[in-house]
Motif scaffolding. Structure first.
Motif, PDB file in Angstrom:
ATOM      1  N   GLY A  34       0.823  -1.202   0.000  1.00 40.63           N
ATOM      2  CA  GLY A  34       0.000   0.000   0.000  1.00 40.63           C
ATOM      3  C   GLY A  34       0.854   1.247   0.000  1.00 40.63           C
ATOM      4  N   PHE A  36       0.632   5.263   1.333  1.00 40.29           N
ATOM      5  CA  PHE A  36      -0.029   6.202   2.229  1.00 40.29           C
ATOM      6  C   PHE A  36       0.733   7.519   2.200  1.00 40.29           C
ATOM      7  CE2 PHE A  36      -2.825   3.264   4.630  1.00 40.29           C
ATOM      8  CZ  PHE A  36      -2.303   2.052   4.204  1.00 40.29           C
ATOM      9  N   GLU A  45      -2.945   9.000   5.583  1.00 40.99           N
ATOM     10  CA  GLU A  45      -4.116   8.565   4.834  1.00 40.99           C
ATOM     11  C   GLU A  45      -3.748   7.591   3.727  1.00 40.99           C
ATOM     12  OE1 GLU A  45      -6.021  11.972   3.074  1.00 40.99           O
ATOM     13  OE2 GLU A  45      -4.183  12.650   2.068  1.00 40.99           O
ATOM     14  N   PHE A  46      -4.673   6.723   3.433  1.00 44.29           N
ATOM     15  CA  PHE A  46      -4.504   5.714   2.393  1.00 44.29           C
ATOM     16  C   PHE A  46      -4.615   6.342   1.015  1.00 44.29           C
ATOM     17  CE2 PHE A  46      -4.916   1.776   0.188  1.00 44.29           C
ATOM     18  CZ  PHE A  46      -5.939   1.944  -0.742  1.00 44.29           C
ATOM     19  N   SER A  49      -3.484   0.651  -3.104  1.00 46.15           N
ATOM     20  CA  SER A  49      -2.887  -0.622  -2.715  1.00 46.15           C
ATOM     21  C   SER A  49      -3.006  -1.614  -3.861  1.00 46.15           C
ATOM     22  CB  SER A  49      -3.554  -1.177  -1.453  1.00 46.15           C
ATOM     23  OG  SER A  49      -4.915  -1.472  -1.681  1.00 46.15           O
ATOM     24  N   TYR A  58      -6.617  -0.981  -5.576  1.00 51.80           N
ATOM     25  CA  TYR A  58      -7.633  -0.186  -4.904  1.00 51.80           C
ATOM     26  C   TYR A  58      -7.098   1.222  -4.740  1.00 51.80           C
ATOM     27  CZ  TYR A  58      -9.526  -4.774  -3.727  1.00 51.80           C
ATOM     28  OH  TYR A  58     -10.037  -6.049  -3.797  1.00 51.80           O
ATOM     29  N   TYR A  59      -8.001   2.185  -4.790  1.00 47.14           N
ATOM     30  CA  TYR A  59      -7.607   3.584  -4.683  1.00 47.14           C
ATOM     31  C   TYR A  59      -8.548   4.340  -3.762  1.00 47.14           C
ATOM     32  CZ  TYR A  59      -4.786   2.681  -8.843  1.00 47.14           C
ATOM     33  OH  TYR A  59      -3.867   2.177  -9.722  1.00 47.14           O
ATOM     34  N   ALA A  60      -7.978   5.339  -3.108  1.00 47.17           N
ATOM     35  CA  ALA A  60      -8.809   6.329  -2.439  1.00 47.17           C
ATOM     36  C   ALA A  60      -9.521   7.137  -3.511  1.00 47.17           C
ATOM     37  CB  ALA A  60      -7.952   7.234  -1.557  1.00 47.17           C
ATOM     38  N   SER A 102      -4.755  -3.909   1.791  1.00 53.59           N
ATOM     39  CA  SER A 102      -6.023  -3.210   2.001  1.00 53.59           C
ATOM     40  C   SER A 102      -5.778  -1.722   2.228  1.00 53.59           C
ATOM     41  CB  SER A 102      -6.735  -3.791   3.221  1.00 53.59           C
ATOM     42  OG  SER A 102      -6.129  -3.326   4.418  1.00 53.59           O
ATOM     43  N   ARG A 103      -6.841  -0.996   2.537  1.00 53.89           N
ATOM     44  CA  ARG A 103      -6.724   0.428   2.830  1.00 53.89           C
ATOM     45  C   ARG A 103      -6.500   0.676   4.320  1.00 53.89           C
ATOM     46  NH1 ARG A 103     -10.439   3.441   0.433  1.00 53.89           N
ATOM     47  NH2 ARG A 103     -10.762   1.874  -1.178  1.00 53.89           N
ATOM     48  N   TRP A 104      -6.459  -0.363   5.104  1.00 52.04           N
ATOM     49  CA  TRP A 104      -6.344  -0.212   6.557  1.00 52.04           C
ATOM     50  C   TRP A 104      -4.894  -0.311   7.017  1.00 52.04           C
ATOM     51  CZ3 TRP A 104     -10.681   1.840   7.365  1.00 52.04           C
ATOM     52  CH2 TRP A 104     -11.835   1.377   6.720  1.00 52.04           C
TER      53      TRP A 104
END
Length: 121
Positions: A34, A36, A45-46, A49, A58-60, A102-104
């Motif tokens: 990922g 950040f 912040e994300f 990833s 995956y994207y914000a 993941s985004r976490w």
């Protein structure tokens, strides 16, 4: 495990940068990676990833049309291509490695030291 980010620097608004995250001690294809960022006075912040093996991304929402995450398996490196940069993109950018991608933040167990990106005219 060691993650090393590179490619940060000073860029003008509207410009582009490509960040690299190179790993040693871990094969990135078997882990998620990922990206950040953390701006001064703000929480980390994300951004994006990529999952292990199949490399689903995956994207914000706020970077979806401007940033692209990719992976070079031969170089064991994950990239973050950033286009149309804005002053508000100024931050320290971090890559992280974990089991999922993941985004976490809590899902990542290894972090790089960060690379500074400054967007200014």
């Amino acid at each position: 495990v060691q993650l090393v980010e590179s490619g940060g620097g000073l860029v003008r608004p509207g410009g582009s940068l490509r960040l690299s995250c190179t790993a040693s001690g871990r094969t990135l294809t078997t882990y998620g990676t990922g990206w950040f960022r953390q701006a001064p006075g703000k929480e980390r912040e994300f951004l994006a990833s990529i999952t292990r093996t199949i490399g689903q991304t995956y994207y914000a929402d706020f970077v979806k049309d401007r940033f692209t995450i990719s992976r070079d398996n031969a170089k064991n490196t994950v990239y973050l291509q950033m286009n149309s940069l804005k002053p508000e993109d100024t931050a320290v950018y971090y890559c992280a490695s974990g089991s999922v991608g993941s985004r976490w933040e809590r899902s990542y167990d290894s972090w790089g030291q960060g690379t500074q990106v400054t967007v200014s005219s």
